[in-house]
Design an enzyme around this catalytic site. Structure first.
Site, PDB file in Angstrom:
ATOM      1  CB  SER A  73      -1.693  24.109  53.020  1.00 19.07           C
ATOM      2  OG  SER A  73      -2.913  23.406  53.171  1.00 19.07           O
ATOM      3  CD  GLN A  94      -5.399  27.172  53.848  1.00 18.89           C
ATOM      4  OE1 GLN A  94      -4.652  26.217  54.015  1.00 18.89           O
ATOM      5  NE2 GLN A  94      -6.703  27.036  53.685  1.00 18.89           N
ATOM      6  CE1 TYR A  96      -9.514  25.743  51.722  1.00 23.48           C
ATOM      7  CE2 TYR A  96      -7.967  24.040  52.427  1.00 23.48           C
ATOM      8  CZ  TYR A  96      -8.463  24.880  51.448  1.00 23.48           C
ATOM      9  OH  TYR A  96      -7.902  24.867  50.196  1.00 23.48           O
ATOM     10  CB  THR A 122      -9.030  29.359  52.251  1.00 27.45           C
ATOM     11  OG1 THR A 122      -7.604  29.442  52.276  1.00 27.45           O
ATOM     12  CG2 THR A 122      -9.492  29.165  50.818  1.00 27.45           C
ATOM     13  NE  ARG A 131     -10.588  21.452  43.099  1.00 26.48           N
ATOM     14  CZ  ARG A 131      -9.900  21.702  44.205  1.00 26.48           C
ATOM     15  NH1 ARG A 131      -8.975  20.852  44.628  1.00 26.48           N
ATOM     16  NH2 ARG A 131     -10.123  22.791  44.898  1.00 26.48           N
ATOM     17  CE  LYS A 199      -5.115  31.102  48.343  1.00 23.35           C
ATOM     18  NZ  LYS A 199      -5.987  29.979  47.953  1.00 23.35           N
ATOM     19  CG  HIS A 223      -8.946  27.738  45.530  1.00 16.77           C
ATOM     20  ND1 HIS A 223      -9.287  27.976  46.831  1.00 16.77           N
ATOM     21  CD2 HIS A 223      -8.225  26.578  45.560  1.00 16.77           C
ATOM     22  CE1 HIS A 223      -8.810  27.003  47.610  1.00 16.77           C
ATOM     23  NE2 HIS A 223      -8.157  26.152  46.857  1.00 16.77           N
ATOM     24  NE  ARG A 226      -6.305  23.420  43.091  1.00 14.40           N
ATOM     25  CZ  ARG A 226      -5.846  22.191  42.859  1.00 14.40           C
ATOM     26  NH1 ARG A 226      -5.419  21.865  41.662  1.00 14.40           N
ATOM     27  NH2 ARG A 226      -5.808  21.288  43.821  1.00 14.40           N
ATOM     28  N   GLY A 255      -3.003  33.428  41.243  1.00 10.19           N
ATOM     29  CA  GLY A 255      -3.610  32.731  40.122  1.00 10.19           C
ATOM     30  C   GLY A 255      -2.863  33.030  38.841  1.00 10.19           C
ATOM     31  NE  ARG A 258       1.549  29.017  36.045  1.00 13.53           N
ATOM     32  CZ  ARG A 258       0.791  29.117  37.140  1.00 13.53           C
ATOM     33  NH1 ARG A 258       1.046  30.060  38.049  1.00 13.53           N
ATOM     34  NH2 ARG A 258      -0.218  28.300  37.350  1.00 13.53           N
ATOM     35  N   GLY A 277       1.657  29.647  43.028  1.00 14.56           N
ATOM     36  CA  GLY A 277       1.308  28.317  43.512  1.00 14.56           C
ATOM     37  C   GLY A 277       2.016  27.207  42.765  1.00 14.56           C
TER      38      GLY A 277
END
Ligand SMILES: Cc1cc2nc3c(=O)[nH]c(=O)nc-3n(C[C@H](O)[C@H](O)[C@H](O)COP(=O)(O)O)c2cc1C
Length: 326
Positions: A73, A94, A96, A122, A131, A199, A223, A226, A255, A258, A277
């Protein structure tokens, strides 16, 4: 909503083929030229030192140990150079889009010098979304965890705690450039020879525009639930996007990944690879590099087993025939 991403994956049931020689399954693949042990990378996440004192350096060691890609990031809490020194596998950076473009350009130069192999811009975050939990907790990044790759004068708002407000949301309003459009991608292109990955694309229309801009990859992502609340989940969005992009650029889904079976589901939907993530941060918080590596290894081993049980000995054996919707 994170749960929507999980529900979308859980609606997908696998349809195995039988009597295929699966005595030697190979989960290996390559992504933008980088060889990976499985179609698996770590999603960009800010501030790994919130999870473990070694931060991204520990994560890089974990990724290298299992042959996974690490996307670092822009708000990493260890320097790009320290992370690169610890890495034995491929790294992407990554970004922004900041109002202070020179800060982005400087990061790109450093990433190139340190051997990072792609840039991930992104595009779903013109600002950090409201949030409620962060606001309720008055979340601010603690002073001893810093986005060390960025000029501190650009980061101070992230550390300013205020009751009922999220400091990271406030910071993004100050520092992110919300006026950026497709035309601005040329500015970034002019500053680098690295491949560009977008992304946060969720529609075939944007996939088409991305293709016109000549991007080398797309991460289909909401995301992790989020950003835009009630956004379509990446797994639901992927098939239409894959139809537009198939064969033209690399497609990654993120996303709610798992289980190893989720990697197979994503490949059947048209992805070339997935990003994972939060589970990596959970592993990191539990036991540093070893914990993060255990998470990645579990996913890889589960995926290898799914390959065998699906009758799919190589990653290119997965296609739409391998799944059905519940
Ligand atoms: C703690 C945290 C920090 C994140 N930071 C970033 C970031 O800096 N840049 C970015 O593009 N996405 C960021 N994301 C989003 C992830 O890249 C990814 O899209 C999301 O976590 C979905 O994957 P998951 O369900 O496996 O966590 C962050 C997510 C989390 C949980």
């Amino acid at each position: 909503m994170l749960s929507a991403g999980r529900e979308a994956l859980d609606r997908i049931r696998l349809r195995p083929r039988c009597l295929v020689d699966v005595s030697d399954c190979d989960p290996g693949t390559s992504l933008l030229g980088a060889r990976l042990a499985a179609p698996l990378g770590i999603a960009p996440m800010a501030y790994h030192r919130l999870a473990h004192p070694e931060g991204e350096v520990a994560t890089a060691r974990a990724a290298g140990a299992v042959g996974a890609l690490l996307t670092v990031s822009m708000f990493a809490s260890r320097t790009l150079e320290d992370i690169a020194a610890a890495a034995t596998g491929p790294l992407w950076l990554q970004l922004y889009w900041l109002r202070r473009r020179e800060a982005m350009a400087e990061l790109v130069r450093r990433a190139e010098d340190a051997g990072y192999r792609a840039l991930v811009l992104t595009v779903d975050t013109p600002r950090v979304a409201h949030r409620p939990r962060d606001a309720r907790n008055g979340f601010a990044v603690p002073d001893d965890v810093r986005a060390v790759n960025i000029d501190p004068s650009l980061m101070s708002a992230s550390h300013g705690a205020a009751a009922g407000r999220s400091a990271v949301a406030r910071h993004s309003r100050e520092q992110f450039d919300a006026s950026v459009t497709w035309d601005d991608l040329a500015w970034l292109r002019e500053r680098t020879s690295l491949p560009l990955v977008l992304k946060g694309v969720l529609t075939p229309q944007d996939a088409q525009l991305a293709l016109k801009c000549g991007v080398e990859g797309i991460v289909v992502s909401n995301h992790g639930g989020r950003q835009l609340d009630f956004a379509q989940s990446a797994a639901d969005a992927l098939p239409e996007i894959a139809e537009v992009l198939s064969g033209h650029c690399q497609l990654i889904l993120d996303g709610a990944i798992r289980y190893g079976a989720d990697i197979a589901r994503a490949l059947c939907l048209g992805a070339d690879a997935v990003f994972v993530g939060r589970p990596v941060l959970w592993g990191l918080a539990h036991s540093g590099s070893a914990g993060a590596a255990a998470v990645l290894r579990t996913l890889t081993d589960e995926f290898e087993e799914v390959m065998a049980l699906m009758g799919a000995p190589r990653v290119d054996c997965f296609d739409a025939a391998g799944i059905t919707l519940r």
